[in-house]
Write a protein that holds these residues in place. Sequence first.
Motif, PDB file in Angstrom:
ATOM      1  N   GLY A  44       0.842  -6.276  -3.321  1.00 47.94           N
ATOM      2  CA  GLY A  44       1.877  -5.756  -2.616  1.00 47.94           C
ATOM      3  C   GLY A  44       1.674  -6.018  -1.044  1.00 47.94           C
ATOM      4  N   ASP A  47       2.978  -1.378  -0.106  1.00 47.92           N
ATOM      5  CA  ASP A  47       2.750  -0.139  -1.105  1.00 47.92           C
ATOM      6  C   ASP A  47       1.660  -0.536  -2.124  1.00 47.92           C
ATOM      7  OD1 ASP A  47       5.088   0.820  -0.076  1.00 47.92           O
ATOM      8  OD2 ASP A  47       6.356  -0.060  -1.432  1.00 47.92           O
ATOM      9  N   ASN A  49       0.901  -0.863  -5.968  1.00 49.40           N
ATOM     10  CA  ASN A  49       1.654  -0.732  -7.255  1.00 49.40           C
ATOM     11  C   ASN A  49       0.750  -0.954  -8.340  1.00 49.40           C
ATOM     12  OD1 ASN A  49       4.080  -0.476  -5.857  1.00 49.40           O
ATOM     13  ND2 ASN A  49       4.333  -2.660  -5.466  1.00 49.40           N
ATOM     14  N   HIS A  51       0.468  -1.681 -12.797  1.00 48.05           N
ATOM     15  CA  HIS A  51       1.119  -1.987 -13.941  1.00 48.05           C
ATOM     16  C   HIS A  51       0.701  -1.311 -14.906  1.00 48.05           C
ATOM     17  CE1 HIS A  51       1.739  -5.080 -17.606  1.00 48.05           C
ATOM     18  NE2 HIS A  51       2.552  -4.156 -17.773  1.00 48.05           N
ATOM     19  N   VAL A  61       5.925   0.311 -13.900  1.00 48.45           N
ATOM     20  CA  VAL A  61       5.154   0.021 -12.690  1.00 48.45           C
ATOM     21  C   VAL A  61       5.079   1.480 -11.791  1.00 48.45           C
ATOM     22  CG1 VAL A  61       5.146  -0.983 -10.406  1.00 48.45           C
ATOM     23  CG2 VAL A  61       5.910  -2.102 -12.720  1.00 48.45           C
ATOM     24  N   LYS A  63       4.680   3.277  -8.520  1.00 48.03           N
ATOM     25  CA  LYS A  63       4.703   2.759  -7.197  1.00 48.03           C
ATOM     26  C   LYS A  63       4.328   4.024  -6.280  1.00 48.03           C
ATOM     27  CE  LYS A  63       8.176  -0.096  -6.332  1.00 48.03           C
ATOM     28  NZ  LYS A  63       7.822  -1.435  -6.423  1.00 48.03           N
ATOM     29  N   SER A  65       4.185   4.778  -2.199  1.00 48.51           N
ATOM     30  CA  SER A  65       4.378   4.288  -1.142  1.00 48.51           C
ATOM     31  C   SER A  65       3.470   4.388  -0.050  1.00 48.51           C
ATOM     32  CB  SER A  65       5.832   4.843  -0.840  1.00 48.51           C
ATOM     33  OG  SER A  65       6.680   4.577  -1.613  1.00 48.51           O
ATOM     34  N   TYR A 123       8.704  -1.725 -16.578  1.00 48.43           N
ATOM     35  CA  TYR A 123       8.094  -3.103 -16.067  1.00 48.43           C
ATOM     36  C   TYR A 123       8.994  -3.959 -16.860  1.00 48.43           C
ATOM     37  CZ  TYR A 123       4.813  -6.696 -16.352  1.00 48.43           C
ATOM     38  OH  TYR A 123       4.311  -8.006 -16.301  1.00 48.43           O
ATOM     39  N   ASP A 238      11.267  -5.271  -6.952  1.00 44.89           N
ATOM     40  CA  ASP A 238      10.888  -4.871  -5.611  1.00 44.89           C
ATOM     41  C   ASP A 238      12.211  -5.101  -4.736  1.00 44.89           C
ATOM     42  OD1 ASP A 238      10.214  -4.378  -3.088  1.00 44.89           O
ATOM     43  OD2 ASP A 238       8.680  -5.849  -2.943  1.00 44.89           O
TER      44      ASP A 238
END
Length: 352
Positions: A44, A47, A49, A51, A61, A63, A65, A123, A238
């Motif tokens: 990324g 961020d 991320n 899986h 996913v 996330k 930040s 995902y 995204d």
Amino acid sequence: MNAAVPDAFGDTLAEDAPDVSAADALAILRRHYGLTGTARPLPGERDHNFHIQTDGEGEFVLKISHPAEEAGFTDFQNKALDHILAVDPTLPVPSVRKSLQGEAQFAVGVGGSAPRIVRLVTYLPGQLLSRSPTSAAQDRNLGIFLARLGRALRGFFHPAAGSDLLWDIRKVAKTQPMLAHIADPSRRAMVERAIDAFEEHAAPVIPKLRAQIVHNDMNSYNVVMDASRPEVVSGILDFGDMIHSPLICDLAIGAVYRWPAEGHPLAPAARFVAGYQSVQPLEAEEVGILFDLIRARLALIANIASWQAERFPAKREYVLRLATEVWASLERLDELSSTDARRYFLDNSNPE
């Protein structure tokens, strides 16, 4: 040379984010979502991320930040995804999984960092567009998909849609200080020509054009295709670069990644635009600046990637992953005049 990020842009590209481990990710997953499984880091730009493969509850996913990311901007993404799925449930976009407390997002410190916003989205399986074989049918289907996505976002608004993004194609001239990071003088001159053409041909027209919230980043790493049928779009990822912008800017960004092939360099892009127009017809003024917007996006990529590669050596491979295609495209498109390119699009991008 140390050219700074232009003033008035956000901080999420200016400073690297503290690292997050897979163990950190799994701890957040267990504590806030009641889920267990495995976590694999995903690449990324700003961020962190992961899986997530859960034990019996599907794939997600996670996330996390950048600390400088504002809660309003991630809320913007959450609400946009909810809106898209409400308007066109057949569009394959991620859906937001709420926490045990019923929150779409929450802030938590990770490894002693400042609080960072955490979200969990479904995902989308498939093969990245960047790894899929190309075809004329794929060009057209991608255009159709982007037009459908734009139509789904047509009635949506959010206060964060006016954020000042470095990746806003309209502000490409503000990245000129980054030219200092392009070592090759001939390449630097090509980027300057693309910016000059944008300022001359596109900038005066843009304020008159249709605008709405758009995805703003249909690049070949943000689209997944059906692994067995690579011409079929199976999802878009995204939504972190969404913005209120002219529709034609969103289209130009997607057209960039239909890389020039044998024959006319704009042929794949024209097929992409034809697919788009089969759902959302363009206005003459929009088609008139499409070529200049495509070159401007390439200039933007070249400038930002060159700057990031120098500033963040650890991410050099990631930020320069499209460098070969970007420079090849700039060179081929540099040989065309805006007038000839405009005529080509008018003659070759009509829906069949």
